[in-house]
Design a protein around this motif. Sequence first.
Motif, PDB file in Angstrom:
ATOM      1  N   LEU A 160     -20.766 -12.595  21.123  1.00 14.86           N
ATOM      2  CA  LEU A 160     -19.938 -13.775  20.856  1.00 14.86           C
ATOM      3  C   LEU A 160     -20.761 -15.046  21.006  1.00 14.86           C
ATOM      4  CD1 LEU A 160     -16.568 -12.813  22.574  1.00 14.86           C
ATOM      5  CD2 LEU A 160     -16.913 -13.300  20.156  1.00 14.86           C
ATOM      6  N   ALA A 161     -21.600 -15.062  22.045  1.00 16.39           N
ATOM      7  CA  ALA A 161     -22.410 -16.260  22.300  1.00 16.39           C
ATOM      8  C   ALA A 161     -23.378 -16.527  21.155  1.00 16.39           C
ATOM      9  CB  ALA A 161     -23.175 -16.098  23.615  1.00 16.39           C
ATOM     10  N   VAL A 162     -23.971 -15.452  20.632  1.00 14.62           N
ATOM     11  CA  VAL A 162     -24.954 -15.641  19.569  1.00 14.62           C
ATOM     12  C   VAL A 162     -24.269 -15.939  18.231  1.00 14.62           C
ATOM     13  CG1 VAL A 162     -25.275 -13.242  18.773  1.00 14.62           C
ATOM     14  CG2 VAL A 162     -27.194 -14.798  18.780  1.00 14.62           C
ATOM     15  N   SER A 163     -22.998 -15.568  18.113  1.00  7.36           N
ATOM     16  CA  SER A 163     -22.295 -15.764  16.833  1.00  7.36           C
ATOM     17  C   SER A 163     -21.510 -17.067  16.787  1.00  7.36           C
ATOM     18  CB  SER A 163     -21.309 -14.614  16.594  1.00  7.36           C
ATOM     19  OG  SER A 163     -21.947 -13.379  16.707  1.00  7.36           O
ATOM     20  N   ILE A 164     -21.195 -17.630  17.938  1.00  8.79           N
ATOM     21  CA  ILE A 164     -20.231 -18.726  17.980  1.00  8.79           C
ATOM     22  C   ILE A 164     -20.628 -19.924  17.105  1.00  8.79           C
ATOM     23  CG2 ILE A 164     -21.094 -19.805  20.121  1.00  8.79           C
ATOM     24  CD1 ILE A 164     -17.412 -19.392  19.231  1.00  8.79           C
ATOM     25  N   ASN A 165     -21.929 -20.264  17.125  1.00  8.00           N
ATOM     26  CA  ASN A 165     -22.346 -21.421  16.321  1.00  8.00           C
ATOM     27  C   ASN A 165     -22.295 -21.125  14.834  1.00  8.00           C
ATOM     28  OD1 ASN A 165     -22.999 -23.485  18.315  1.00  8.00           O
ATOM     29  ND2 ASN A 165     -24.435 -21.947  19.052  1.00  8.00           N
ATOM     30  N   SER A 166     -22.520 -19.854  14.484  1.00  9.07           N
ATOM     31  CA  SER A 166     -22.409 -19.467  13.065  1.00  9.07           C
ATOM     32  C   SER A 166     -20.953 -19.489  12.621  1.00  9.07           C
ATOM     33  CB  SER A 166     -22.966 -18.056  12.847  1.00  9.07           C
ATOM     34  OG  SER A 166     -24.298 -18.007  13.218  1.00  9.07           O
ATOM     35  N   ILE A 167     -20.039 -19.410  13.569  1.00 12.53           N
ATOM     36  CA  ILE A 167     -18.612 -19.475  13.234  1.00 12.53           C
ATOM     37  C   ILE A 167     -18.142 -20.938  13.205  1.00 12.53           C
ATOM     38  CG2 ILE A 167     -16.294 -18.855  14.089  1.00 12.53           C
ATOM     39  CD1 ILE A 167     -17.583 -16.216  15.110  1.00 12.53           C
ATOM     40  N   ILE A 168     -18.676 -21.746  14.133  1.00 18.72           N
ATOM     41  CA  ILE A 168     -18.271 -23.165  14.182  1.00 18.72           C
ATOM     42  C   ILE A 168     -18.792 -23.931  12.963  1.00 18.72           C
ATOM     43  CG2 ILE A 168     -18.562 -25.352  15.453  1.00 18.72           C
ATOM     44  CD1 ILE A 168     -18.608 -23.683  18.040  1.00 18.72           C
ATOM     45  N   LYS A 169     -20.044 -23.655  12.586  1.00 16.01           N
ATOM     46  CA  LYS A 169     -20.640 -24.428  11.475  1.00 16.01           C
ATOM     47  C   LYS A 169     -19.803 -24.383  10.192  1.00 16.01           C
ATOM     48  CE  LYS A 169     -24.670 -25.026   8.574  1.00 16.01           C
ATOM     49  NZ  LYS A 169     -24.213 -26.330   8.145  1.00 16.01           N
ATOM     50  N   PRO A 170     -19.348 -23.198   9.739  1.00 18.93           N
ATOM     51  CA  PRO A 170     -18.514 -23.191   8.523  1.00 18.93           C
ATOM     52  C   PRO A 170     -17.205 -23.957   8.693  1.00 18.93           C
ATOM     53  CG  PRO A 170     -19.320 -20.994   8.980  1.00 18.93           C
ATOM     54  CD  PRO A 170     -19.659 -21.819  10.168  1.00 18.93           C
ATOM     55  N   CYS A 171     -16.695 -24.033   9.930  1.00 15.98           N
ATOM     56  CA  CYS A 171     -15.464 -24.817  10.154  1.00 15.98           C
ATOM     57  C   CYS A 171     -15.743 -26.280   9.824  1.00 15.98           C
ATOM     58  CB  CYS A 171     -15.005 -24.704  11.610  1.00 15.98           C
ATOM     59  SG  CYS A 171     -14.526 -23.049  12.076  1.00 15.98           S
ATOM     60  N   ILE A 172     -16.872 -26.792  10.342  1.00 13.87           N
ATOM     61  CA  ILE A 172     -17.234 -28.198  10.093  1.00 13.87           C
ATOM     62  C   ILE A 172     -17.601 -28.385   8.618  1.00 13.87           C
ATOM     63  CG2 ILE A 172     -18.941 -29.984  10.673  1.00 13.87           C
ATOM     64  CD1 ILE A 172     -18.873 -28.693  13.542  1.00 13.87           C
ATOM     65  N   ASP A 173     -18.406 -27.444   8.095  1.00 12.68           N
ATOM     66  CA  ASP A 173     -18.776 -27.514   6.667  1.00 12.68           C
ATOM     67  C   ASP A 173     -17.524 -27.525   5.796  1.00 12.68           C
ATOM     68  OD1 ASP A 173     -21.459 -27.583   7.083  1.00 12.68           O
ATOM     69  OD2 ASP A 173     -21.841 -25.469   6.659  1.00 12.68           O
ATOM     70  N   GLY A 174     -16.585 -26.636   6.137  1.00 10.33           N
ATOM     71  CA  GLY A 174     -15.356 -26.513   5.356  1.00 10.33           C
ATOM     72  C   GLY A 174     -14.592 -27.822   5.306  1.00 10.33           C
ATOM     73  N   VAL A 175     -14.458 -28.468   6.474  1.00 11.96           N
ATOM     74  CA  VAL A 175     -13.737 -29.750   6.540  1.00 11.96           C
ATOM     75  C   VAL A 175     -14.420 -30.781   5.639  1.00 11.96           C
ATOM     76  CG1 VAL A 175     -13.161 -31.682   8.072  1.00 11.96           C
ATOM     77  CG2 VAL A 175     -12.770 -29.331   8.830  1.00 11.96           C
ATOM     78  N   ILE A 176     -15.750 -30.879   5.769  1.00 17.78           N
ATOM     79  CA  ILE A 176     -16.492 -31.900   4.994  1.00 17.78           C
ATOM     80  C   ILE A 176     -16.431 -31.587   3.494  1.00 17.78           C
ATOM     81  CG2 ILE A 176     -18.795 -32.880   4.568  1.00 17.78           C
ATOM     82  CD1 ILE A 176     -19.349 -32.371   7.583  1.00 17.78           C
ATOM     83  N   ILE A 177     -16.765 -30.345   3.142  1.00 17.77           N
ATOM     84  CA  ILE A 177     -16.855 -29.986   1.713  1.00 17.77           C
ATOM     85  C   ILE A 177     -15.503 -30.164   1.013  1.00 17.77           C
ATOM     86  CG2 ILE A 177     -17.295 -28.084   0.087  1.00 17.77           C
ATOM     87  CD1 ILE A 177     -19.285 -26.999   2.260  1.00 17.77           C
ATOM     88  N   PHE A 178     -14.435 -29.692   1.663  1.00 16.36           N
ATOM     89  CA  PHE A 178     -13.132 -29.764   0.982  1.00 16.36           C
ATOM     90  C   PHE A 178     -12.517 -31.165   1.059  1.00 16.36           C
ATOM     91  CE2 PHE A 178     -13.787 -25.237   1.257  1.00 16.36           C
ATOM     92  CZ  PHE A 178     -13.463 -24.862  -0.032  1.00 16.36           C
ATOM     93  N   ALA A 179     -12.980 -31.963   2.043  1.00 19.31           N
ATOM     94  CA  ALA A 179     -12.576 -33.378   2.053  1.00 19.31           C
ATOM     95  C   ALA A 179     -13.205 -34.070   0.848  1.00 19.31           C
ATOM     96  CB  ALA A 179     -13.024 -34.044   3.348  1.00 19.31           C
ATOM     97  N   VAL A 180     -14.482 -33.750   0.606  1.00 18.68           N
ATOM     98  CA  VAL A 180     -15.187 -34.326  -0.552  1.00 18.68           C
ATOM     99  C   VAL A 180     -14.509 -33.878  -1.845  1.00 18.68           C
ATOM    100  CG1 VAL A 180     -17.369 -34.286  -1.845  1.00 18.68           C
ATOM    101  CG2 VAL A 180     -17.400 -34.554   0.638  1.00 18.68           C
ATOM    102  N   LEU A 181     -14.113 -32.603  -1.882  1.00 22.88           N
ATOM    103  CA  LEU A 181     -13.445 -32.072  -3.077  1.00 22.88           C
ATOM    104  C   LEU A 181     -12.135 -32.825  -3.330  1.00 22.88           C
ATOM    105  CD1 LEU A 181     -13.756 -29.699  -5.185  1.00 22.88           C
ATOM    106  CD2 LEU A 181     -12.142 -28.444  -3.776  1.00 22.88           C
ATOM    107  N   THR A 182     -11.433 -33.134  -2.247  1.00 23.67           N
ATOM    108  CA  THR A 182     -10.161 -33.872  -2.376  1.00 23.67           C
ATOM    109  C   THR A 182     -10.411 -35.292  -2.867  1.00 23.67           C
ATOM    110  OG1 THR A 182      -9.395 -32.617  -0.478  1.00 23.67           O
ATOM    111  CG2 THR A 182      -8.053 -34.491  -1.117  1.00 23.67           C
ATOM    112  N   ILE A 183     -11.389 -35.946  -2.229  1.00 26.24           N
ATOM    113  CA  ILE A 183     -11.681 -37.344  -2.597  1.00 26.24           C
ATOM    114  C   ILE A 183     -12.118 -37.441  -4.067  1.00 26.24           C
ATOM    115  CG2 ILE A 183     -13.257 -39.291  -2.121  1.00 26.24           C
ATOM    116  CD1 ILE A 183     -13.221 -38.212   0.858  1.00 26.24           C
TER     117      ILE A 183
END
Lengths: 233, 529
Positions: free
Chosen positions: B398-421
Amino acid sequence: MLSVRNVTKKYGKLLANDNINFEVNAGEISVLLGPNGAGKSTIIKCIAGLLKFQGNIYINGNGNKSLQAKRDLGYIPEMPSLYDMLTVWEHMEFIARAYSLENWKETAETFLDRFELSDKKKKLGSDLSKGMQQKLSICCGLLPRPKVILFDEPMVGLDPHAIKELKNIIMELRQEGSAILISTHMLDSVDEFWDSANIMMDGKIAARRTRNEIAGSGEDLETLFFTITEGDR
Amino acid sequence: MKALLYLLITQLKNRMLALKKKPALLILYIFIALMLFLVIFVSIMMEVESTQLNFADERVIYMILGGIGLLFLGTFITTGLSTGSTLFTMSDVGLLFVAPISSKKILLYGLVSTLGKTILASFFILYQIVNLKANFGYGLKEILALYLIYVIITIVGQLLSIATYIYSNGNTKRKKVIQTVLYFFAGIFLVTTLIIQRNQQVSLYETVLRIADSSWFGYVPVGGWAVMFFKGIVEGAIFDVLLSILCFTILSILFVVFLTRGTADYYEDVLHSTEITHQKLKAAKEGKKYSQRNRKVKVKDNEYGLQKGKGASAIAYKNILEMKRKSRLVYINGYTIIASIGAAIAGYNIKGEVIGAYTVLGALLYLQFFLTAFGPFKFELAKPYIYLIPEKSIKKLLAVSINSIIKPCIDGVIIFAVLTISGGCNPLTAIFLALAYAACCALFVGMTILYQRVLGAQPNMLAKAFVGIGLIAVFLGPSIISSVIVAAMLPDALLFLSSLPFTICCILFTIIIFLLCGNMLDKVEYSEK
C-alpha cells in the motif's frame, strides 16, 4: 544466531543450492568461499528472504520471513542498490524510519564518519561513485544494528581505508555478539578474523572448517580453499 | 585496416552463426523476410487504377518526409548539445581505441558498421509498399527511394550529432549560440508558415502541405533535401536527385573532415555517448528502465529529508521526496501538462459531445495502461529494501502504491477541469469522468501487483499488450458493461452518472487484488531486473 537447514534452491532445472546446512553462532564470523557460480550469492539471498527455497532458515530462532527475523537481519548486497533521488543522509533517515529506529542519528553520523561520507551527506545517490555507493550500502545495512549480518562481497570497490574500517567494524560486531556471514573471493581480506569457513562447490557445502580445527595443522584459508576446489589438479 | 575488416566480417558471421543457437530468433527473422517478400509480391501483383483521381494527396508524403528530416535535424542537434551520438560500442572503446590503428580508419569502421545497422533497422519502411501503392500509386522504385533517403538522413543525423557535441562540449557559449540559431530558424519557419497561411487564406494543414511541395523547401537542409530527392525520383527530375545527393555528401564530408581534422582526437567526445548507449542497451536487455537526468538536481535545504513516516509509511514519504526532486509540483509533471493540453485541444474540437468526452477518457486510460508499468512499484521491487523492511507485506504494498493512486486523482481533476473549460463536457460529467479515471488508474496499479504475483515479474510491453487484453476483458469488461446498462436506464438529466458503475467496479476490483495479493512480498522473488 543463523541456522540454515536443508536449503535447496532451483532456478528451473539448475540446482543452485543443494541441501545446504550450516549455522553461524552469535559472536562468530563465518565465511562463505567458493568459485564463481558455486551458489554463494544464492544462499545469501535465500537467507535474506529475497528468494524462495525449500528447507528452513532461522534468524535467532524465527523463520527468516517473519517480521522479527527481518528486524534482526542486516543484508549488504554485492551490488549497491541505492535510490538516485535520495541523498546520503536521506538514505540513513529512510532506513531509520522504515525500521522504526530510535536515537539513530548518532549511530548514522558515526558510520558515515568512519566511511568518510560525512562531507557527502547532501550528495544524491546517483552522484556517488561506485565505491561511495558501496560504503553507503554498508552503512544502510548496519544502521539498524542487526544481530545477524550478511555481507555479499563487501570489499569489492572499496578503497584501502574503507576496507580497514569495514574489517574493524566486523570485528566490533563480533564482540557485540552478532552472527556474521561473509561471502567473498578475497581470501586475504578475511584471513585475519574468520572463525569458520564454509567452502561451496556446485551448489553444495564441500567442506566446513573452524579456525580452531586447522590451527595446529599449518593449513591456511588459501591452501584449504585450493585443496578443496581444485583437488589434485 | 585488415583488423577492422576482420572485425566487421567476423561479427557479421558470428551474428548469423549465433542464430543456430537461437531457433526462435531465426524463425522470427525468416518470418520477417518472408513477410517482406510477400508484401513485395502482393504489391507487384496488385492492380492499381491508373487514374490519379483515386490516389491520396502526394504532398502528404512530402510533408511527412520533410517533417521527419527536420525532426531529425532538430533532435540530433539537441542530442549533440547534451550527450552527443556515437558510431561505436563499448567494446570498440575498450579494444579499438587503444589499439595502434589510425583513428580515421576507426571512424570509417564506425561509419560502415552504423550504416549496416541502419540499413537493417530501416527495413520497416519496405513493409509500407502495399499501403503506398494503394494510396499513392507508388512502385518499388519510389519505396526504395524512401528507404534510401531514410538511411541517408539517419547517418547524416548521427554525424551531425557527433560534430555538434565535439564543437560545443564544455563550451557554454557555443552551446548557447547553437541553441539560439536552432530556435531562430525554427521561429522563422513558424512565422513563414503563418504568413503564408494568412496570405493564401487556407487552413494550417493545407499551408504545411503547400510548403512541403514548394520548390524553395527543397533547399532547406536535411528535411528539404530529402523531399527534393524523393520528388526528383517520383517526377523523374534527375537534376534534383543529384543535387540532393550532392548536398548530403558535402555535408557528410564536412562533418568527417571536422571529426578527423588535426590529430583526430574524437575518442573523448564519443566516449560519453558510447557509455550512455551501452547503459541504455544493457538496461533494455535486462528489462530495466534507463533514466538519464538531463537537469542537475539541487538539494534544497527546505526539501531535505523525509520529515515524516515510520515503518511502511516511510516508503510512501520517500517516494514523495523522490517525486519532489523530479518535479517541483510533486504530483504534477510533464504527463499532467501534456495530457491537459491534449484535453484542451480535444475539448475545443468535440464541443460538448458526450461521446467525445468518453473518448478522451478512453484515450487517457489507454495511455495510462502502459505508463503504469513504469511507475515506482517496479522500480522499488528492483531494490532489496522493500523485502527487508520489517513490516507486513500488505502495508508495504500500500505504501509503495499510494502515490501512484493519488497522482491520477490529481491528474484527473486537472485534465477534466481543462476539458470542461475548453468546452468538452459539462462540470458534472467532468467530475465523474475524473473519478472514473482515478479509479481505473488505481486498478492498473493493482494489475501491476497482479502481474508480479502471478508472473513473478513485470511483463514487457508486447507481453503486457497481450496479457493486458485478457485482464482488461476480465476487469474492465464488466465495469464498462455495467456503465452502458446504467446509461441506457438513466434519464438525460442524470446521464453524468453513467461512469459511476465503472468507477465502483474498478475500485472493487482494486480492493480485491490488494487483498488477494497482499502477501506478495513474502511470496515473490527479488530480481534486480
